[in-house]
Design an enzyme around this catalytic site. Structure first.
Site, mmCIF file in Angstrom:
data_model
loop_
_atom_site.group_PDB
_atom_site.id
_atom_site.type_symbol
_atom_site.label_atom_id
_atom_site.label_comp_id
_atom_site.label_asym_id
_atom_site.label_seq_id
_atom_site.Cartn_x
_atom_site.Cartn_y
_atom_site.Cartn_z
ATOM 1 C CB SER A 195 -1.102 -0.345 1.424
ATOM 2 O OG SER A 195 -0.004 0.345 2.196
ATOM 3 C CE LYS A 196 -2.273 6.031 -1.564
ATOM 4 N NZ LYS A 196 -3.804 6.149 -1.071
ATOM 5 N NE ARG A 197 -2.446 5.173 6.502
ATOM 6 C CZ ARG A 197 -2.430 6.620 5.924
ATOM 7 N NH1 ARG A 197 -0.926 7.298 5.369
ATOM 8 N NH2 ARG A 197 -2.871 7.239 5.827
ATOM 9 C CE1 TYR A 209 0.267 4.476 -5.577
ATOM 10 C CE2 TYR A 209 0.196 7.036 -5.608
ATOM 11 C CZ TYR A 209 -0.468 6.272 -5.759
ATOM 12 O OH TYR A 209 -1.438 6.453 -4.748
#
Length: 511
Positions: free
Chosen positions: A266-268, A278
């Site tokens: 996840s981005k987290r 990303y």
RNA sequence: GCCGCGUUGGUCAAGGGGUUAAGACGCCUCCCUUUCACGGAGGAAUCACGGGUUCGAUUCCCGUACGUGGUACCA
């Protein structure tokens, strides 16, 4: 099953809802490699059927990412081919006729249940064993739809402008089996799949209808997507069967997930563990939430693509470093793993380092120049920069490392690691460097060997071990304990600069 | 809960009925280097568990555990 003489056509079909993460780029990559390998077409289709999740700029961002990675599509909204439009929102009118056709054939029905009614149905029927009741064969006869209403009632509701959706009517007592290029035979019992909405109340298709219709219309031969879609594959298979015939259905390949340190990536995770998730920097226009990208972190696109390729696939040989051309040549979808792979940032860094080592100084020039200028260092002499890059590139893991590794070639270090020299400093060393400056000043030839000779002869004359003097010299020129051979550095920055830095440092040391 | 998918060192992974179970990252030791890297030589560390099948299972089958995905008018 598949007509092998058909031209290979694959697609990447993202929804423009935010940044493009590792998994997305890898899906693009595998599509791209497959298309190139088979001399086929790679299509980028924008699946923007959920207007509530649409994010401005996301489509352009996706396109920019693909461009940076060198994975540009043959057909897209930017470069349309003959199967456009390539944005599903622009194809809206197309889908309804297929949904209507399904109703006519008895494979779908109108449903008038409001969101509130659905919510009530789910909460009222929720039990310990069945926490999420589905709109399926069990429940559809208790809901408000064209199956329970008479034809006249249904027509009246529609004419009155009552909002409705169209749902697929999943058959009972049927096993849906298909052959996945990666997972091989996969089968589902139709009784566990629900009557998915095909056409929403706003007239937009859901993913399920759109993907099937568009894959057919765009003549897609192979459909690669993340494994999160595997569970809904039976709906798509059924739709293919009802609408276009299984013989035209693309070959499916459900790609394994890329996982983070603990579970789904996840981005987290990126923020928490300090690595990008990303492809490029992304700031959500609505929340202003920032997510770091591989590009800005200092990754080379070649390395990024390379490391992604190896996350879930390998050639079966010991080779790990692949150029895009080599990937195209060696890639095969059958060698893609079934199981998810945990992303290892350390290994990702290693790929980048290998690529930096392999690239020529010339090819690195532009990106390093940009980096330096972004850090307030404008370079005018390209030949000089190139020489510097050649000297320091073995010491850089990320492009961003080039700043620290080469800044001192352009201006005197802002700070000197005096700690490293002060403890063992003495008067005779001061004297050595004073005499060194004088000798260097009068020396006519300025090359590394000559400087070293002068340095060592003087050290011998003063009876000091040259080793004890080299580190101080390095600190004076570089500021810290790093960089290439000292005499090479002195030679590169020039006589005046060398003497000036020694002079400055000597004052600091004796202050 | 139900359904799908998966499980070889810490991580990426090769292999696949009989092997000393490759290789890479990371970690450790040493060499090179009177800096930091690069490079070189070594080292520690693995077939989730339980049943079968078999002369023989890491490999095939079945369970269990664990992980992961789905279970939306999101994709």
């Amino acid at each position: 099953m598949q007509n092998s003489s058909k031209k290979v056509r694959v697609r990447f079909a993202p929804s423009p809802t935010g940044g493009l993460h590792l998994g997305g780029v890898r899906t693009v990559l595998y599509n791209y490699l497959f298309a190139r390998k088979h001399k086929g077409d790679f299509i980028l289709r924008i699946e923007d059927t959920d207007q509530t999740r649409f994010v401005k700029g996301a489509e352009q961002y996706i396109y920019d990412c693909l461009k940076w990675c060198g994975l540009e599509p043959d057909e897209s909204t930017m470069h349309p081919g003959e199967y456009g439009p390539y944005r599903q929102s622009e194809r809206k009118p197309l889908y309804k006729e297929y949904a209507l056709q399904l109703i006519k054939d008895g494979h779908a029905y109108f449903a008038f249940d409001t969101p509130e009614e659905l919510e009530r149905m789910r909460s009222e029927n929720k039990t310990e064993e069945n926490p999420s009741p589905q709109y399926d064969a069990m429940f559809r006869m208790r809901m408000r739809n064209s199956l329970t209403l008479s034809a006249a009632e249904t027509e009246a509701l529609i004419n009155a402008g009552t909002p409705y959706v169209i749902r697929i009517k999943i058959p009972q007592n049927e096993t849906i089996t298909f052959n996945d290029l990666i997972h091989h035979e996969v089968s589902f019992d139709a009784s566990v799949v629900d009557d998915k909405v095909l056409l929403k109340a706003d007239g937009m298709p859901t993913y399920h209808l759109a993907v099937v219709v568009d894959d057919f219309l765009m003549k897609i031969t192979h459909a690669f997507r993340g494994e999160e879609w595997l569970s809904s594959a039976p709906v798509h298979i059924l739709l293919w069967k009802y609408l276009f015939g299984l013989e035209h259905m693309p070959q499916w390949a459900h790609l394994p997930l890329i996982l983070g340190p603990n579970g789904k990536l996840s981005k987290r995770d990126g923020a928490k563990f300090g690595f990008p998730v990303y492809a490029m920097n992304w700031t959500d226009p609505r929340t202003q939430e920032f997510t770091e990208g591989f590009r800005e972190k200092g990754f080379l696109p070649e390395a990024f693509v390379n490391l992604l390729a190896m996350l879930g696939w390998n050639s079966g040989t010991e080779q790990e470093i692949f150029s895009i051309e080599e990937l195209i040549e060696n890639f095969s979808i059958e060698r893609v793993h079934k199981s998810g792979a945990k992303f290892d940032y350390e290994k990702a860094r290693w790929f980048n380092q290998e690529w930096i080592k392999r690239k020529t100084a010339t090819s690195l020039l532009t990106s390093v120049k940009d980096l330096l200028s972004n850090n307030g260092l404008s370079v005018t002499d390209d030949a000089y920069l190139e020489k510097v890059i050649e000297m320091v590139k073995d010491r850089c893991t990320l492009i961003s490392d080039f700043f620290e590794q080469s800044a001192y070639f352009f201006s005197a270090p802002a700070t000197l690691d005096l700690e490293a020299v002060l403890t063992k400093w003495n008067e005779s060393k001061t004297s050595f460097f004073q005499q060194l400056m004088a000798s260097l000043q009068t020396n006519s030839s300025w090359n590394a060997a000559e400087i070293e000779l002068v340095f060592k002869e003087l050290a011998a004359k003063l009876n000091i071990k040259p080793g004890e003097l080299q580190l101080p010299m390095r600190i004076m020129l570089v500021g810290g304990k790093f960089g290439p051979a000292v005499f090479e550095i002195a030679h590169t920055i020039g006589k005046e600069e060398t003497i000036s830095r020694i002079h400055y440092a000597l004052n600091k040391i004796n202050a």
